[in-house]
Structures are given as structure tokens and as C-alpha cells.
Design a protein around this motif. Structure first.
Motif, PDB file in Angstrom:
ATOM      1  N   SER A 294     -10.100  -2.145  -0.611  1.00  9.18           N
ATOM      2  CA  SER A 294     -10.233  -2.866   0.888  1.00  9.18           C
ATOM      3  C   SER A 294      -9.240  -3.854   0.943  1.00  9.18           C
TER       4      SER A 294
ATOM      5  N   ILE B   1      -5.800   5.179   3.288  1.00 12.54           N
ATOM      6  CA  ILE B   1      -7.028   4.559   4.360  1.00 12.54           C
ATOM      7  C   ILE B   1      -7.705   5.950   4.747  1.00 12.54           C
TER       8      ILE B   1
ATOM      9  N   LEU C 126      -5.414  -2.246   0.768  1.00 17.25           N
ATOM     10  CA  LEU C 126      -5.255  -1.278   1.959  1.00 17.25           C
ATOM     11  C   LEU C 126      -5.041  -2.136   3.107  1.00 17.25           C
TER      12      LEU C 126
ATOM     13  N   VAL D 197      -9.659   1.363   9.319  1.00 21.61           N
ATOM     14  CA  VAL D 197      -8.998   0.274   8.686  1.00 21.61           C
ATOM     15  C   VAL D 197     -10.191  -0.550   7.890  1.00 21.61           C
TER      16      VAL D 197
END
Ligand code: MSP
Length: 733
Positions: free
Chosen positions: A495, A392, A498, A400
Motif C-alpha cells: 500500500s 494497483i 503503490l 488506490v
């Protein structure tokens, strides 16, 4: 036992005897209670967690006498070591009761008066065999050993007060059989039931042969039986016996206790005597008694009298050092002592709960501790945290990503349904969309299992989930560019993967918080979520919903959480526990008492404890098998003079000596630091084993052993020496 949010939760540990220093057996019960207390607090229960020390009785009086100090001073010192250790480990007890506290004494005397007024106490005389170690009369013939512990019993005739236990037999059977008093595990419940069914005799509840106890109201020749005194701690600690309205309200609020957590050897006192006393006093009976098994070391129960204890401090020191060293090596700021202690306490907490099937006996070993740590924490949870958060950091600038996977109402958990171990047999892409429901299934079951003391089951499911997540991360390989895909697709893919990783970690971390409060706090902060304690207080760690982690959340600074440990750490801990291996011992009687010197009063009481134990023990170990004179001649024993004696940093038990043999000088490490102040040894002539193969300890080479007698059950060393003057290098034959 409540496992859903309720109004209040009152949990107790046994109160520990002050005639031994704490070891990891005591820490085990305390840790289990702390995990439960933390879980209940995060559920919003008004939790009260009580622990403390049991300080009266003949055993303690004798130990204090042997130590040559007044019993109050003796118990003050040892009780402080227990409390100091719990504080060092971050144990969140709400009350710490000592049976020498005034409020306790007042409460016990009130309980006595109530029992007397209600007609359940009478005076009579009794002759029987008494086991001082267990503080109980035992049903054996004169001269026979105690059936519980095997120690010699004493014949005691006393005028005693008796409690009419026999009148409570039926009520106790009803209480236990109906489940109104829940006893766990089942085997213990059955044992208690058959004990009660076999018939109960009235119980002697006063003593006149010693006076270290609470006097019987109106007849101070007698002191109250130590178990009646001790058990009452559970009510006196929350205000019983006080006239203060605040204390009364506290008692009303918390009594009856929800769980008395106890070691399995003391269930009879908690499941028979204690409920009988409570019923007789017209008080509600506790809701449950939960028994833990024993920690075994080399196959037998870890206990001071067997001399096979592992001290919690060893693990805190060694793992704390490992943590400090690894962080410094990784270029991180040096953690402070508190940080190191709490890290190590978390490792021990996880290990004991994961490794020992709760309710059964389990073996402790340093090797198993390190294997478990590396497999589950360093390579499992810790590795997952670091690889997810590092990606990340790398791909999303430490924020995030925004790609939540919606949890569909129809999506049933497949992998963790009933904690089923079957893999789903689906393609990786398919598995990924199931992860949210797996996480939620885990949440529901894990929390319940912890509240029901089913730790092994809970952790199996948790690590199954961690494993899944890890392989999912590897399979999805968000670091790899998939040929033929657009940049947009890659971004979406990364995205999704993670976010899945980070959000799953949030759920895992919230669930593990009661078990490893310190390290989960760090993961929480790294996830960018701030203080986990605050989140626990705000109720954010319960009823976890998928999607709670807000996209865009900025991660905190990243640092290693569980640095891998080398197997050598096991040897370091073994050396810390058994430094006397570097000291040859004989059974010769000491010619002089060791100079037990220490700056700290607690240490002095502990040295005295050893002497006290020695005074109580008359047993010498059996003779070793016969050898020939030639065998003996192989051992080269020499007279040497101590030139230098000094402590070794971070090795509590070892001294580094330089000795002069007349014809050569050499370095020897001796495990006598707890018994001899280094300066008292300089110039002293000692006996050494001069032809022993060199051995490395704590990075230093030891060339020989210092000979000492091993005294008492703890094997306290007393150095061999001579009355006449002896020249250096002389051989002993
Ligand atoms: N003072 C009594 C208890 C009175 S409670 C009203 C007593 N004290 S104790 O210090 O001997 O032990 C107390 C508890 O320590 C045990 O019941 C158990 O919970 C824990 N343990 C002590 N040694 C242990 C192991 N080796 N393994 C697991 N628990 C151990 O009994």
C-alpha cells in the motif's frame, strides 16, 4: 513576466508570413506559446493567446501574381493552412488575427492617424537599397546583397512617409536598460541595446511601388509599411481602433501584452520599432519580448527558401500511425484520427521543448525525435504509469490503496533541493519517506521554470524524479513476498509503495499537462481522476498538496500511453519528406509545365507557391564534379511507358507506377504525387534509370527512378519526355 497567479496574461506569437506553408519552425514558436498559455490558465490567469498571419507586402503580392490568383484568394488559402494545422495540433489560441481582417485595417489606420496628429510622421523622399524578402531598406551600396539574407537588393526611390524614430533613442535606451521592457535572452537584450546606442535613423513607413497593403489615410497612393501594419496586430486583435464598448473594454483589459514571443531574427522590430510606435501613440509598451532560437536542419536555419524544411504534418502522420498500429496490435480499440493527431502533437511538443535549449539554436532530426521519445516517454514516464497502475489493478482490485505517507513539516527535500543532482546516499527505506517532499519541491520549481521558459531545467528535474521513483519501485519490489513477514505487513508495504507511486504520478501528470495536454489527460483518467481539463479549470492542478489522491479512488480503464517506437519510423518520416530521392533529377529546362492538379484549393495555392518561388529564384545549383564518358555509360537510361499510376495510402508524396520497357514491365515509386495527378500519367512516355539497385519504400519495392528536372527552390519535379515518338526500351546516350 508574471509567474505567480495574476489577473491577466496576454501572450502572442509572431504572425506568420503567408508565402510559405507552415513547417516545424513555425510550429515551434506556436507550441511554446501554447504551453505557456495552458500553464497560465491553470494558474487561474485570465489568459489571452493570440496568433495569426501576416498577409500584406510586396513579397506576398509577387507570390500571388506568380500563382496567377488575386492576392486575397491567395492569402485566404495559405492562412487557412496555418489555422488548419494549429487546429489539428490542438493549439488553444484565443484569437487568430489576419492582417487582411477589416478590424485590423481600421485599427492600423487609426494608429497612423494618431502618430500623424502627434507630429511623429512626415513626408520626404528617399533612395535606398530595398530587400524585398525582408521587406526592409538596408544600409548597403547599390548592387550589394542584403546583409541579413544575402539576396539581391533593389534600388528604390520613393516619396515616403517617415516616422521620427531618431527622437526615441534615449527613451528606448531607458526602457530597455531599466528593464521596464524585459528582453530575454540576455544576449539578445545586449544586441538590441547596442543597436539603439549606435544611433537611430528615421524610419520609412510607407510604400508607393506596390498596392497590396493598407492605404495611408488621406493619401491612398501610399500603402503602410508592412512591419508597421504587422506589429499593430498585437493591439488591433484585442480591440484597438474599434468604437464598440466591448472592444474598448477588451483592449483596456489585456493591453499591454505580457509576452511577445518571437524568433530571434525579428527582435529589432519588436524591441525597437514597436515600443517606439507605442510610445509615440501614447500607449503603454509591452512588458516583455522573449526570443526563441532557430530550428536547424542539416546545420542551417530551416526555411522554405533553403528547401530544408520538415513539415509538421509528417510527424503527425507518422507518429499518429505508429500509435494507431500499436494499440490495435495490443488488442485495444482503434483510436480515431483526432486521438492519433493529438498524441503525435504531444510527442513533438515534448521533444522540441526538451531537446532545443530555449533561446538557442538547436538541430532537429528524426533519429533524435525517436530516441528521446523512447527514452523519456515510452521507457520513462509511460512505463512508470503502466507498471504502477497495473500493480494497483492486480493487488488492490484497481483501487488506490490507503497508506498515505505524511509529509512532515521538518522534512526538507534533499534530492531536488535546487535541482541538485547529488543522490542522497541513503538506504532505500529512507529515500521513500523523502519522496513526498521531493514531489512538492518539484512542483514549486517546475511551474516557475515553465513560466520563465527554462524548459530544459524543468524537464531535467522532472526526469530525475521519475528515475528516482522508478528505482524506488524496483528496490521496494511490492510484487515480491518478503520472507518472514506477515500478510498484514506485506499489505501495508504494498500500500505504501503503490500509494507513493500513484500520488507522485498525479503530481507529475498535473505538472506535465501544459506540455502534453492530450496524453496527460489519459493518464489522469487512468488514475481515476476524470477530466484533466475540468481539473485545470477548477484550479486543481496548481498548489498541489501531497495526499490529494484519495485512497479508494477507482482507476479508469488501463491502456498503453506511449507505445515504444521502432527506429524504422525515422526512415518512414525521411521518405515522407524526401520522396523525390526516388526521382532522378537534372537541371534541364522543362519543356512543359507540370499538371499541378489537386482537389483541394489549398494544395493548388501551394503548387502555385512553388512556381512563384521558382520565378523568384534565378540560382541553379553548381555543377557536379566532372566525370568520364565511362562513368556516364554506367547509368542505363531507358524510355518507358506508364501503364499504371496510383496513389499510395498514407504517403502524400509517392505514386506507385508500373512501367513498360518493351522487353519487361516493372514497378517504380516516384515522389511526384504532389505535382502530378496519377491519371494524367497513364500512357505517358518517361525516362527511367533502369539499372539502379532496388529500394524499399513504405513496404513496396522500387526498381529504378523516373528522371525529372528539379525546378525552383523546392525542387518541384518536371518529368523528362520527348516531342518525337520514341520506341519503348530505347537507351539514352
Ligand atoms: N511576418 C513576420 C513576423 C511579424 S510579427 C509582427 C515573420 N514571419 S515568418 O513567417 O517569417 O516567421 C515568423 C516566426 O516563425 C519566426 O520569428 C519564428 O518565431 C518562427 N520560425 C520560422 N522559422 C523558424 C525556424 N527555423 N526555427 C524557429 N523558429 C522559426 O517574420
Amino acid at each position: 513576466m508574471p509567474d505567480t497567479p495574476s489577473d491577466k496574461f496576454y501572450l502572442t506569437t509572431p504572425i506568420y508570413y503567408v508565402n510559405a506553408r507552415p513547417h516545424i519552425g513555425h510550429a515551434y514558436s506556436t507550441i511554446v506559446a501554447d504551453v505557456l498559455a495552458r500553464r497560465h490558465r491553470l494558474l487561474g490567469d485570465d489568459t489571452f493567446f493570440l496568433t495569426g498571419t501576416d498577409e500584406h507586402g510586396q513579397k506576398v503580392q509577387r507570390s500571388a501574381e506568380a500563382a496567377g490568383i488575386p492576392p486575397q484568394q491567395f492569402t485566404d488559402e495559405v492562412s487557412a493552412t496555418f489555422r488548419g494545422l494549429w487546429d489539428r495540433m490542438g493549439i488553444t489560441y484565443d484569437g487568430y488575427i489576419r492582417t487582411t481582417d477589416e478590424c485590423h485595417k481600421r485599427g492600423v489606420q487609426k494608429l497612423w492617424k494618431v502618430l500623424e496628429e502627434r507630429g511623429d510622421i512626415y513626408l520626404s523622399s528617399y533612395t535606398g537599397q530595398y530587400c524585398v524578402s525582408d521587406e526592409a531598406f538596408v544600409d548597403v551600396p547599390v548592387g550589394a546583397p542584403c546583409p541579413e539574407c544575402g539576396r539581391t537588393t533593389e534600388t528604390i526611390t520613393e516619396e515616403n512617409y517617415f516616422f521620427k524614430l531618431s527622437e526615441y533613442q534615449e527613451k528606448l535606451i531607458d526602457l530597455i536598460a531599466s528593464g521596464k521592457l524585459h528582453i530575454q535572452p540576455e544576449a539578445v537584450r545586449n544586441e538590441v541595446l547596442s543597436f539603439v546606442r549606435s544611433g537611430l535613423k528615421d524610419l520609412s513607413i510607407s510604400r508607393t511601388t506596390f498596392d497590396w497593403g493598407i492605404p495611408v489615410p488621406g493619401n491612398p497612393k501610399h500603402v503602410i509599411y508592412v512591419w508597421l501594419d504587422a506589429l499593430a496586430n498585437y493591439i488591433t486583435a484585442i480591440g484597438y481602433g474599434s468604437d464598440d464598448p466591448a472592444d474598448k473594454a477588451k483592449f483596456e483589459r489585456y493591453w499591454p501584452a505580457d509576452v511577445h514571443l518571437v524568433g530571434k531574427e525579428i527582435t529589432r522590430f519588436h524591441c525597437v520599432y514597436w515600443p517606439a510606435f507605442l510610445m509615440a501613440a501614447g500607449l503603454p509598451v509591452q512588458k516583455s519580448v522573449v526570443a526563441n532560437g532557430w530550428l536547424l536542419f542539416e546545420e542551417s536555419k530551416m526555411s522554405k527558401s533553403r528547401g530544408n524544411v520538415v513539415r509538421t504534418e509528417t510527424i503527425l502522420d507518422a507518429f499518429g500511425d505508429h500509435y494507431r498500429g500499436s494499440l490495435v496490435k495490443a488488442g485495444q480499440p482503434e483510436p480515431d484520427k483526432r486521438d492519433c493527431d493529438l498524441f503525435a502533437a504531444d510527442v513533438l511538443r515534448y521533444f522540441l521543448l526538451r531537446e532545443i535549449p530555449f533561446g538557442q539554436d538547436g538541430s532537429f532530426s528524426f533519429d533524435a525525435l525517436i530516441t528521446r521519445y523512447n527514452a523519456d516517454l515510452a521507457n520513462g514516464y509511460g512505463n512508470l504509469v503502466s507498471r504502477t497502475l497495473a500493480m494497483i489493478q492486480k493487488y488492490f482490485d484497481g483501487k488506490v490503496p490507503d497508506s498515505r505517507i505524511a509529509l512532515e513539516a521538518t522534512d526538507e527535500p534533499t534530492i531536488l533541493a535546487g535541482y541538485g543532482p547529488e543522490p542522497p546516499g541513503e538506504k532505500e527505506e529512507g529515500l521513500m519517506v523523502h519522496m513526498p517532499s521531493e514531489a512538492i519541491a518539484l512542483e514549486a520549481a517546475f511551474g516557475q521554470d515553465v513560466c520563465r521558459f527554462r524548459f530544459a531545467r524543468a524537464f531535467e528535474a522532472m526526469w530525475l524524479f521519475i528515475g528516482l521513483l522508478d528505482s524506488e519501485l524496483t528496490a521496494q519490489a511490492p510484487w515480491k513476498v518478503v520472507p518472514g513477514t506477515s500478510e498484514e505487513w506485506m499489505l501495508q508495504h504494498r500500500s505504501r509503495v503503490l500509494y507513493l507511486g500513484a500520488e507522485s504520478l498525479r503530481i507529475i501528470t498535473a505538472l506535465l499537462y501544459p506540455v502534453m495536454p492530450h496524453t496527460t489527460a489519459k493518464v489522469w483518467a487512468q488514475l481515476g481522476l476524470g477530466s484533466i481539463e475540468q481539473a485545470a479549470r477548477n484550479g486543481e492542478l496548481k498548489n498541489l498538496q501531497w495526499g490529494g489522491l484519495k485512497p479508494g479512488t477507482k482507476l479508469g480503464p488501463l491502456a498503453p500511453i506511449f507505445p515504444r517506437a521502432d527506429k524504422g519510423l525515422a526512415q518512414i518520416m525521411t521518405d515522407m519528406e524526401n520522396p523525390t530521392q526516388s526521382t532522378a533529377t537534372t537541371n534541364a529546362a522543362p519543356s512543359a509545365a507540370p499538371a499541378a492538379e489537386s482537389a483541394k484549393p489549398v494544395e493548388s495555392a501551394t503548387a502555385e507557391l512553388t512556381n512563384a518561388a521558382a520565378a523568384e529564384s534565378s540560382a541553379n545549383p553548381p555543377l557536379a564534379p566532372q566525370i568520364t564518358i565511362d562513368d556516364f555509360a554506367k547509368v542505363d537510361l531507358r524510355v518507358a511507358k506508364v501503364l499504371v499510376a496510383e496513389r499510395i495510402p498514407k504517403a502524400d508524396k509517392l505514386l506507385r507506377l508500373e512501367v513498360d520497357l518493351g522487353f519487361e514491365k516493372r514497378q517504380i515509386l516516384a515522389g511526384i504525387a504532389e505535382y502530378y495527378a496519377p491519371e494524367t500519367l497513364i500512357g505517358r512516355k518517361v525516362v527511367i534509370v533502369a539499372n539502379l539497385a532496388p529500394r524499399k519504400m513504405r513496404g513496396l519495392e522500387s526498381n529504378g527512378m523516373v528522371v525529372a528536372a528539379s525546378v525552383g527552390p523546392d525542387g518541384a519535379p518536371v518529368l523528362a519526355g520527348f516531342i518525337e515518338d520514341v520506341e519503348l526500351g530505347a537507351r539514352l546516350k
